[in-house]
Every structure is written in structure tokens, then in C-alpha cells.
Design a protein around this motif. Structure first.
Motif, PDB file in Angstrom:
ATOM      1  N   PRO A 221       0.830  -1.207   0.000  1.00 46.07           N
ATOM      2  CA  PRO A 221       0.000   0.000   0.000  1.00 46.07           C
ATOM      3  C   PRO A 221       0.869   1.263   0.000  1.00 46.07           C
ATOM      4  CG  PRO A 221       0.116  -0.906   2.192  1.00 46.07           C
ATOM      5  CD  PRO A 221       0.875  -1.854   1.297  1.00 46.07           C
ATOM      6  N   ALA A 222       0.229   2.389   0.117  1.00 43.40           N
ATOM      7  CA  ALA A 222       0.939   3.672   0.202  1.00 43.40           C
ATOM      8  C   ALA A 222       1.880   3.651   1.402  1.00 43.40           C
ATOM      9  CB  ALA A 222      -0.069   4.802   0.344  1.00 43.40           C
ATOM     10  N   PRO A 223       2.977   4.418   1.334  1.00 41.77           N
ATOM     11  CA  PRO A 223       3.966   4.407   2.428  1.00 41.77           C
ATOM     12  C   PRO A 223       3.376   4.634   3.820  1.00 41.77           C
ATOM     13  CG  PRO A 223       4.853   5.581   0.550  1.00 41.77           C
ATOM     14  CD  PRO A 223       3.406   5.258   0.214  1.00 41.77           C
ATOM     15  N   ALA A 224       2.335   5.427   3.928  1.00 40.08           N
ATOM     16  CA  ALA A 224       1.755   5.705   5.243  1.00 40.08           C
ATOM     17  C   ALA A 224       1.169   4.455   5.901  1.00 40.08           C
ATOM     18  CB  ALA A 224       0.669   6.771   5.119  1.00 40.08           C
ATOM     19  N   ASP A 225       0.748   3.499   5.099  1.00 40.24           N
ATOM     20  CA  ASP A 225       0.124   2.276   5.617  1.00 40.24           C
ATOM     21  C   ASP A 225       1.035   1.064   5.510  1.00 40.24           C
ATOM     22  OD1 ASP A 225      -2.278   3.665   6.044  1.00 40.24           O
ATOM     23  OD2 ASP A 225      -2.853   3.388   3.950  1.00 40.24           O
ATOM     24  N   ARG A 226       2.296   1.263   5.212  1.00 44.00           N
ATOM     25  CA  ARG A 226       3.168   0.155   4.857  1.00 44.00           C
ATOM     26  C   ARG A 226       3.622  -0.687   6.040  1.00 44.00           C
ATOM     27  NH1 ARG A 226       6.674   1.618  -0.025  1.00 44.00           N
ATOM     28  NH2 ARG A 226       4.613   1.547  -0.929  1.00 44.00           N
ATOM     29  N   ARG A 227       3.822  -0.102   7.212  1.00 43.76           N
ATOM     30  CA  ARG A 227       4.375  -0.877   8.333  1.00 43.76           C
ATOM     31  C   ARG A 227       3.507  -2.077   8.700  1.00 43.76           C
ATOM     32  NH1 ARG A 227       6.360   0.687  13.963  1.00 43.76           N
ATOM     33  NH2 ARG A 227       4.247   1.362  14.215  1.00 43.76           N
ATOM     34  N   PRO A 228       2.208  -1.906   8.942  1.00 47.86           N
ATOM     35  CA  PRO A 228       1.384  -3.092   9.238  1.00 47.86           C
ATOM     36  C   PRO A 228       1.392  -4.106   8.092  1.00 47.86           C
ATOM     37  CG  PRO A 228       0.203  -1.110   9.837  1.00 47.86           C
ATOM     38  CD  PRO A 228       1.433  -0.672   9.086  1.00 47.86           C
ATOM     39  N   PHE A 229       1.399  -3.621   6.869  1.00 48.78           N
ATOM     40  CA  PHE A 229       1.425  -4.515   5.714  1.00 48.78           C
ATOM     41  C   PHE A 229       2.697  -5.370   5.714  1.00 48.78           C
ATOM     42  CE2 PHE A 229       3.066  -5.348   1.466  1.00 48.78           C
ATOM     43  CZ  PHE A 229       2.042  -6.126   0.944  1.00 48.78           C
ATOM     44  N   LEU A 230       3.842  -4.743   5.924  1.00 50.78           N
ATOM     45  CA  LEU A 230       5.100  -5.487   5.881  1.00 50.78           C
ATOM     46  C   LEU A 230       5.203  -6.502   7.014  1.00 50.78           C
ATOM     47  CD1 LEU A 230       7.544  -2.669   4.761  1.00 50.78           C
ATOM     48  CD2 LEU A 230       6.641  -4.561   3.397  1.00 50.78           C
ATOM     49  N   VAL A 231       4.727  -6.136   8.202  1.00 48.90           N
ATOM     50  CA  VAL A 231       4.699  -7.104   9.303  1.00 48.90           C
ATOM     51  C   VAL A 231       3.763  -8.255   8.936  1.00 48.90           C
ATOM     52  CG1 VAL A 231       4.026  -7.467  11.712  1.00 48.90           C
ATOM     53  CG2 VAL A 231       5.332  -5.430  11.083  1.00 48.90           C
ATOM     54  N   GLY A 232       2.611  -7.922   8.378  1.00 48.66           N
ATOM     55  CA  GLY A 232       1.653  -8.948   7.974  1.00 48.66           C
ATOM     56  C   GLY A 232       2.202  -9.846   6.880  1.00 48.66           C
ATOM     57  N   TRP A 233       2.943  -9.271   5.931  1.00 46.54           N
ATOM     58  CA  TRP A 233       3.539 -10.063   4.853  1.00 46.54           C
ATOM     59  C   TRP A 233       4.491 -11.105   5.442  1.00 46.54           C
ATOM     60  CZ3 TRP A 233       2.234 -10.333  -0.132  1.00 46.54           C
ATOM     61  CH2 TRP A 233       3.089 -11.009  -0.998  1.00 46.54           C
ATOM     62  N   GLY A 234       5.298 -10.697   6.403  1.00 46.68           N
ATOM     63  CA  GLY A 234       6.200 -11.645   7.060  1.00 46.68           C
ATOM     64  C   GLY A 234       5.443 -12.739   7.784  1.00 46.68           C
ATOM     65  N   MET A 235       4.319 -12.374   8.402  1.00 51.88           N
ATOM     66  CA  MET A 235       3.514 -13.376   9.102  1.00 51.88           C
ATOM     67  C   MET A 235       2.852 -14.341   8.130  1.00 51.88           C
ATOM     68  SD  MET A 235       1.756 -11.577  12.297  1.00 51.88           S
ATOM     69  CE  MET A 235       2.770 -10.853  13.547  1.00 51.88           C
ATOM     70  N   VAL A 236       2.430 -13.837   6.979  1.00 54.57           N
ATOM     71  CA  VAL A 236       1.848 -14.732   5.967  1.00 54.57           C
ATOM     72  C   VAL A 236       2.906 -15.733   5.506  1.00 54.57           C
ATOM     73  CG1 VAL A 236       0.940 -14.839   3.600  1.00 54.57           C
ATOM     74  CG2 VAL A 236       0.020 -13.173   5.221  1.00 54.57           C
ATOM     75  N   ALA A 237       4.132 -15.252   5.306  1.00 57.81           N
ATOM     76  CA  ALA A 237       5.209 -16.165   4.903  1.00 57.81           C
ATOM     77  C   ALA A 237       5.463 -17.214   5.984  1.00 57.81           C
ATOM     78  CB  ALA A 237       6.490 -15.374   4.613  1.00 57.81           C
ATOM     79  N   ALA A 238       5.478 -16.783   7.250  1.00 55.71           N
ATOM     80  CA  ALA A 238       5.688 -17.731   8.352  1.00 55.71           C
ATOM     81  C   ALA A 238       4.513 -18.706   8.461  1.00 55.71           C
ATOM     82  CB  ALA A 238       5.888 -16.971   9.658  1.00 55.71           C
ATOM     83  N   LEU A 239       3.297 -18.203   8.285  1.00 59.46           N
ATOM     84  CA  LEU A 239       2.100 -19.052   8.320  1.00 59.46           C
ATOM     85  C   LEU A 239       2.174 -20.096   7.211  1.00 59.46           C
ATOM     86  CD1 LEU A 239      -0.760 -19.687   9.380  1.00 59.46           C
ATOM     87  CD2 LEU A 239      -1.599 -17.890   7.836  1.00 59.46           C
ATOM     88  N   HIS A 240       2.603 -19.691   6.040  1.00 56.08           N
ATOM     89  CA  HIS A 240       2.764 -20.607   4.914  1.00 56.08           C
ATOM     90  C   HIS A 240       3.713 -21.746   5.272  1.00 56.08           C
ATOM     91  CE1 HIS A 240       5.149 -21.691   1.256  1.00 56.08           C
ATOM     92  NE2 HIS A 240       3.945 -21.887   0.772  1.00 56.08           N
ATOM     93  N   ARG A 241       4.836 -21.419   5.879  1.00 53.03           N
ATOM     94  CA  ARG A 241       5.825 -22.453   6.232  1.00 53.03           C
ATOM     95  C   ARG A 241       5.281 -23.400   7.299  1.00 53.03           C
ATOM     96  NH1 ARG A 241       8.582 -17.833   4.996  1.00 53.03           N
ATOM     97  NH2 ARG A 241      10.139 -18.051   3.364  1.00 53.03           N
ATOM     98  N   GLN A 242       4.542 -22.861   8.249  1.00 52.67           N
ATOM     99  CA  GLN A 242       3.960 -23.727   9.283  1.00 52.67           C
ATOM    100  C   GLN A 242       2.913 -24.654   8.671  1.00 52.67           C
ATOM    101  OE1 GLN A 242       5.171 -24.070  12.305  1.00 52.67           O
ATOM    102  NE2 GLN A 242       6.636 -22.448  11.851  1.00 52.67           N
ATOM    103  N   ALA A 243       2.092 -24.124   7.758  1.00 55.67           N
ATOM    104  CA  ALA A 243       1.075 -24.958   7.105  1.00 55.67           C
ATOM    105  C   ALA A 243       1.734 -26.065   6.288  1.00 55.67           C
ATOM    106  CB  ALA A 243       0.181 -24.094   6.216  1.00 55.67           C
ATOM    107  N   ALA A 244       2.809 -25.721   5.590  1.00 55.15           N
ATOM    108  CA  ALA A 244       3.526 -26.737   4.812  1.00 55.15           C
ATOM    109  C   ALA A 244       4.095 -27.816   5.739  1.00 55.15           C
ATOM    110  CB  ALA A 244       4.639 -26.086   3.994  1.00 55.15           C
ATOM    111  N   ALA A 245       4.601 -27.401   6.885  1.00 52.77           N
ATOM    112  CA  ALA A 245       5.133 -28.375   7.851  1.00 52.77           C
ATOM    113  C   ALA A 245       4.025 -29.284   8.370  1.00 52.77           C
ATOM    114  CB  ALA A 245       5.824 -27.653   9.011  1.00 52.77           C
ATOM    115  N   VAL A 246       2.860 -28.715   8.658  1.00 48.34           N
ATOM    116  CA  VAL A 246       1.739 -29.521   9.160  1.00 48.34           C
ATOM    117  C   VAL A 246       1.316 -30.543   8.112  1.00 48.34           C
ATOM    118  CG1 VAL A 246      -0.722 -29.432   9.793  1.00 48.34           C
ATOM    119  CG2 VAL A 246       0.907 -27.825  10.819  1.00 48.34           C
TER     120      VAL A 246
END
Length: 175
Positions: A52-77
Motif C-alpha cells: 500500500p501507500a507508504p503511510a500504511d506500509r508498516r502493518p502490511f510489511l509485518v503482515g507479509w512476514g507473518m503470511v510467509a511464516a504461516l505458509h511455512r507452518q502450514a507446509a510443515a503440518v
């Protein structure tokens, strides 16, 4: 047959797994694999197309990292279940629940959620640093000092760093 505590285990799968899960694991894994492959493709393209726009980017970037981590956990399960090790996947499933809850928190509270998560990281990092110091372990002192010295705002959302408080706040996951 092995016995794990009081739970009989056959081929890596406990009878407790069968009692808790009234689903066909093989069918579940078959359905999960295409979704994981699609998510892998999305993650491989990177965040730039979705940022998103720079003003809204921090929550997005944290969320993107969590989606990546969630993906890896789901693959492990999925992998563990496909090998008959469903019981051993419990920690991965717990992390998946926590990541989904934190993603919902990011959607609801944005910057406050990021600040609170950073505050929790700073606290956990201080405990890790103390343990490393006590054990005589080496680490990057400059990086550790940067975390220690970071001035982070406190806010009422800090209480949601505890998973049970967060789940109550989310009200059953309804966004």
C-alpha cells in the motif's frame, strides 16, 4: 505399537489424533497442497505488487512476514500429517493459530498492533540477551543494543501480546 505417555502410537499416528480429528487427513492434505502451492507463488513474487501507500506500509510489511511464516507452518503440518506424524505437528498448528490471530489484529489495529508486537519483541529479546550473557554466548552487541535502546510507544493494545487476551479481543476471529 509405541506408547507416548498413555497414548498408543501406531506408525507415528496416535489414537488421540484420530479421536480429536474427525477428518480424513489424506483428503485434507490433497486439498491443502494446491492452496499452499498458490501461496508459494504469491510469496515468490514478493510484496512490491501488493504494498500500500507508504503511510500504511508498516502493518502490511509485518503482515507479509507473518503470511510467509504461516505458509511455512502450514507446509510443515501437511508434511508431518502425510507422514503419519499428526500429533507431532501440534506446535506448528498452535503457531498457525497465533499467526492468523496476529494477522487479524494487524487488520483491526494497524500501527498500534505493530507497536505492541515490537514492544513484545523487545521484551523477549531482553530475556534472550540475558540468557546469552549468562551462558557466555557471543552475539552482535551493536544489534542487541539497538533493540535494547529503541524507544517504543506503549499503548493499550500491548495487552494483546498475550494470545488469550488477543483471542478475546478478536471475538472468535470475526473481522
Amino acid at each position: 505399537m509405541l506408547v507416548w505417555g498413555e497414548i498408543p502410537v501406531i506408525a507415528g499416528r496416535s489414537m488421540q489424533d484420530d479421536l480429536r480429528m474427525g477428518i480424513d487427513i489424506e483428503a485434507f492434505n490433497k486439498a491443502a497442497i494446491p492452496a499452499l502451492e498458490a501461496l508459494t507463488g504469491l510469496l515468490a513474487r514478493g510484496a512490491a505488487d501488493f504494498a500500500p501507500a507508504p503511510a500504511d506500509r508498516r502493518p502490511f510489511l509485518v503482515g507479509w512476514g507473518m503470511v510467509a511464516a504461516l505458509h511455512r507452518q502450514a507446509a510443515a503440518v501437511v508434511t508431518l500429517h502425510s507422514k503419519g506424524l499428526g500429533y507431532e505437528a501440534a506446535p506448528n498448528r498452535r503457531l498457525m493459530v497465533e499467526y492468523v490471530a496476529k494477522l487479524q489484529w494487524l487488520v483491526r489495529d494497524g500501527e498500534n498492533a505493530v507497536d505492541s508486537m515490537n514492544m513484545a519483541f523487545k521484551y523477549e529479546h531482553s530475556k534472550l540477551r540475558k540468557a546469552a550473557d549468562d551462558g557466555g554466548y557471543q552475539y552482535d552487541v551493536d544489534a542487541a543494543n539497538a533493540v535494547r535502546d529503541a524507544v517504543l510507544p506503549s499503548n493499550p493494545a500491548d495487552t494483546y501480546n498475550g494470545t488469550s487476551n488477543l483471542l478475546k479481543h478478536l471475538g472468535g476471529g470475526r473481522v
